[in-house]
Design a protein around this motif. Sequence first.
Motif, mmCIF file in Angstrom:
data_model
loop_
_atom_site.group_PDB
_atom_site.id
_atom_site.type_symbol
_atom_site.label_atom_id
_atom_site.label_comp_id
_atom_site.label_asym_id
_atom_site.label_seq_id
_atom_site.Cartn_x
_atom_site.Cartn_y
_atom_site.Cartn_z
ATOM 1 N N SER A 33 44.897 34.726 13.071
ATOM 2 C CA SER A 33 45.893 34.000 13.865
ATOM 3 C C SER A 33 46.626 33.019 12.966
ATOM 4 C CB SER A 33 45.240 33.222 15.014
ATOM 5 O OG SER A 33 44.615 34.082 15.943
ATOM 6 N N LEU A 34 47.910 32.844 13.247
ATOM 7 C CA LEU A 34 48.707 31.819 12.579
ATOM 8 C C LEU A 34 48.869 30.657 13.549
ATOM 9 C CD1 LEU A 34 50.400 30.991 10.085
ATOM 10 C CD2 LEU A 34 52.391 31.975 11.279
ATOM 11 N N HIS A 35 48.294 29.523 13.178
ATOM 12 C CA HIS A 35 48.376 28.327 14.016
ATOM 13 C C HIS A 35 49.537 27.460 13.537
ATOM 14 C CE1 HIS A 35 47.477 23.946 14.448
ATOM 15 N NE2 HIS A 35 47.244 24.306 15.707
ATOM 16 N N SER A 36 50.343 26.988 14.489
ATOM 17 C CA SER A 36 51.417 26.054 14.148
ATOM 18 C C SER A 36 51.498 24.964 15.203
ATOM 19 C CB SER A 36 52.767 26.770 14.004
ATOM 20 O OG SER A 36 53.127 27.449 15.192
ATOM 21 N N HIS A 37 51.954 23.800 14.758
ATOM 22 C CA HIS A 37 52.153 22.652 15.647
ATOM 23 C C HIS A 37 53.509 22.067 15.299
ATOM 24 C CE1 HIS A 37 51.608 18.897 17.777
ATOM 25 N NE2 HIS A 37 50.410 19.261 18.200
ATOM 26 N N LEU A 38 54.328 21.821 16.300
ATOM 27 C CA LEU A 38 55.704 21.406 16.050
ATOM 28 C C LEU A 38 55.830 19.940 15.626
ATOM 29 C CD1 LEU A 38 57.503 23.210 19.016
ATOM 30 C CD2 LEU A 38 56.978 24.083 16.728
ATOM 31 N N ARG A 39 54.826 19.121 15.944
ATOM 32 C CA ARG A 39 54.926 17.694 15.646
ATOM 33 C C ARG A 39 56.268 17.134 16.141
ATOM 34 N NH1 ARG A 39 49.880 15.969 15.353
ATOM 35 N NH2 ARG A 39 48.628 17.398 14.110
ATOM 36 N N LEU A 40 56.881 16.249 15.352
ATOM 37 C CA LEU A 40 58.106 15.598 15.824
ATOM 38 C C LEU A 40 59.361 16.428 15.592
ATOM 39 C CD1 LEU A 40 57.491 11.889 14.735
ATOM 40 C CD2 LEU A 40 57.548 12.778 17.069
ATOM 41 N N ASP A 41 59.399 17.181 14.482
ATOM 42 C CA ASP A 41 60.660 17.818 14.119
ATOM 43 C C ASP A 41 60.558 19.311 13.851
ATOM 44 O OD1 ASP A 41 59.106 17.433 11.904
ATOM 45 O OD2 ASP A 41 60.634 16.467 10.676
ATOM 46 N N GLY A 42 59.415 19.924 14.117
ATOM 47 C CA GLY A 42 59.279 21.356 13.899
ATOM 48 C C GLY A 42 59.904 22.174 15.026
ATOM 49 N N SER A 43 60.242 23.423 14.717
ATOM 50 C CA SER A 43 60.808 24.307 15.743
ATOM 51 C C SER A 43 60.717 25.750 15.267
ATOM 52 C CB SER A 43 62.274 23.952 16.030
ATOM 53 O OG SER A 43 63.061 24.104 14.855
ATOM 54 N N TRP A 44 60.720 26.663 16.226
ATOM 55 C CA TRP A 44 60.832 28.092 15.954
ATOM 56 C C TRP A 44 62.172 28.583 16.485
ATOM 57 C CZ3 TRP A 44 57.769 31.516 13.313
ATOM 58 C CH2 TRP A 44 56.472 31.101 12.965
ATOM 59 N N HIS A 45 62.921 29.315 15.649
ATOM 60 C CA HIS A 45 64.199 29.899 16.055
ATOM 61 C C HIS A 45 64.081 31.418 16.035
ATOM 62 C CE1 HIS A 45 66.856 26.219 14.737
ATOM 63 N NE2 HIS A 45 65.773 25.863 15.381
ATOM 64 N N LEU A 46 64.819 32.060 16.915
ATOM 65 C CA LEU A 46 64.881 33.523 16.953
ATOM 66 C C LEU A 46 66.286 33.991 16.599
ATOM 67 C CD1 LEU A 46 62.773 34.327 20.144
ATOM 68 C CD2 LEU A 46 62.258 35.079 17.813
ATOM 69 N N TYR A 47 66.354 35.006 15.738
ATOM 70 C CA TYR A 47 67.632 35.570 15.310
ATOM 71 C C TYR A 47 67.533 37.096 15.313
ATOM 72 C CZ TYR A 47 68.126 30.879 13.275
ATOM 73 O OH TYR A 47 68.172 29.525 13.082
ATOM 74 N N ARG A 48 68.676 37.739 15.258
ATOM 75 C CA ARG A 48 68.740 39.161 14.917
ATOM 76 C C ARG A 48 68.730 39.249 13.388
ATOM 77 N NH1 ARG A 48 67.233 42.016 19.313
ATOM 78 N NH2 ARG A 48 68.330 41.237 21.171
ATOM 79 N N PRO A 49 68.090 40.270 12.836
ATOM 80 C CA PRO A 49 68.079 40.392 11.368
ATOM 81 C C PRO A 49 69.489 40.336 10.792
ATOM 82 C CG PRO A 49 66.523 41.930 12.326
ATOM 83 C CD PRO A 49 67.277 41.329 13.477
ATOM 84 N N GLY A 50 69.642 39.525 9.759
ATOM 85 C CA GLY A 50 70.941 39.391 9.104
ATOM 86 C C GLY A 50 71.789 38.255 9.624
ATOM 87 N N MET A 51 71.439 37.691 10.802
ATOM 88 C CA MET A 51 72.206 36.561 11.328
ATOM 89 C C MET A 51 71.960 35.320 10.480
ATOM 90 S SD MET A 51 71.702 36.780 15.494
ATOM 91 C CE MET A 51 72.448 35.149 15.671
ATOM 92 N N PRO A 52 72.968 34.467 10.307
ATOM 93 C CA PRO A 52 72.757 33.210 9.560
ATOM 94 C C PRO A 52 71.844 32.270 10.349
ATOM 95 C CG PRO A 52 74.951 33.254 10.557
ATOM 96 C CD PRO A 52 74.370 34.620 10.765
ATOM 97 N N TRP A 53 71.002 31.550 9.619
ATOM 98 C CA TRP A 53 70.099 30.597 10.249
ATOM 99 C C TRP A 53 70.841 29.298 10.540
ATOM 100 C CZ3 TRP A 53 65.393 31.134 6.386
ATOM 101 C CH2 TRP A 53 64.874 32.440 6.504
ATOM 102 N N GLN A 54 70.412 28.615 11.576
ATOM 103 C CA GLN A 54 71.058 27.369 11.970
ATOM 104 C C GLN A 54 70.518 26.151 11.229
ATOM 105 O OE1 GLN A 54 70.685 27.180 16.236
ATOM 106 N NE2 GLN A 54 72.199 28.797 16.573
ATOM 107 N N ARG A 55 69.450 26.341 10.465
ATOM 108 C CA ARG A 55 68.914 25.247 9.658
ATOM 109 C C ARG A 55 68.782 25.730 8.221
ATOM 110 N NH1 ARG A 55 64.583 21.789 13.182
ATOM 111 N NH2 ARG A 55 64.953 20.364 11.439
ATOM 112 N N PRO A 56 68.734 24.807 7.248
ATOM 113 C CA PRO A 56 68.673 25.209 5.841
ATOM 114 C C PRO A 56 67.430 26.036 5.520
ATOM 115 C CG PRO A 56 69.172 22.864 6.064
ATOM 116 C CD PRO A 56 68.786 23.342 7.427
ATOM 117 N N ALA A 57 67.581 27.000 4.641
ATOM 118 C CA ALA A 57 66.479 27.891 4.284
ATOM 119 C C ALA A 57 65.305 27.122 3.682
ATOM 120 C CB ALA A 57 66.964 28.966 3.316
#
Length: 268
Positions: free
Chosen positions: A62-86
């Motif tokens: 399992s991959l455990h993650s916690h968002l804390r104050l500024d974390g987030s998960w984004h969903l894209y279609r492959p090849g779409m530009p990301w909304q936050r810096p790589a």
Amino acid sequence: MPEGDTVHLTAKRLRAALAGNELVRGELRHPRLVGHDLAGRTVLDVASVGKHLLTRFDDGRSLHSHLRLDGSWHLYRPGMPWQRPAHQARAVLETAERTAVGFLLHDLELLPTTEEDRLVGHLGPDLLDPAWNDDHAAEALRRFTARGESELGLVLLEQRVMAGVGNLYKTEVCFLLGLSPWTLVRDVPDPAAAITLSRDLLLRNADRPQQSTTGELARGRQHWVYERGGQRCRRCGTRIRTGKQGEGVYARATWWCPTCQPGPTRPH
């Protein structure tokens, strides 16, 4: 820090996008996990436990993650530009049709699925657990009342008592109970009502990004007192007050109506 309903919705969206699909790309960019490649693994499930996210794979990990104050998960279609810096990406999980990118995930760990309790076993009952029943409610009540000498607002935030309430719902639950956030738990007339109300508010918003406690979704009409310092109380017209509750890193802003929420006030 995000509320439990935000994490629940994140898990729901990740599950819909990834579960049952093989990863064609599985990069973990966290310093502790560099070198782990999840490509070829199939995502079995994505679950939330309070404010924790668990992405489970077919190799028993399992991959455990916690968002804390500024974390987030984004969903894209492959090849779409990301909304936050790589350079902010800590995890990239990509299937043939969707790409999930975890940004600024300070807490990220890969562990055997059988050992998930090591990271979430200390939590109180998850208010958004789909299997919630009377036993969960009774355990939450037991943990809640055991904190009789602590302030209501702080206990509502304590994930070891019940998991999922953040500062927004803490503030609104106190208002709807008609109690000052500094009321001691031993002086709460109906402790079970505090648990039921917390769960009801989270459930109300669990499947949408808007978080309303008033029943209204219009901008500026969603909350009773949260982030409304200096504005008029929607019930009595008194000006909402703002203060800090808690000490050090645990200090949080809180809002309350001194008329609708009688009782102890912020210590000086």
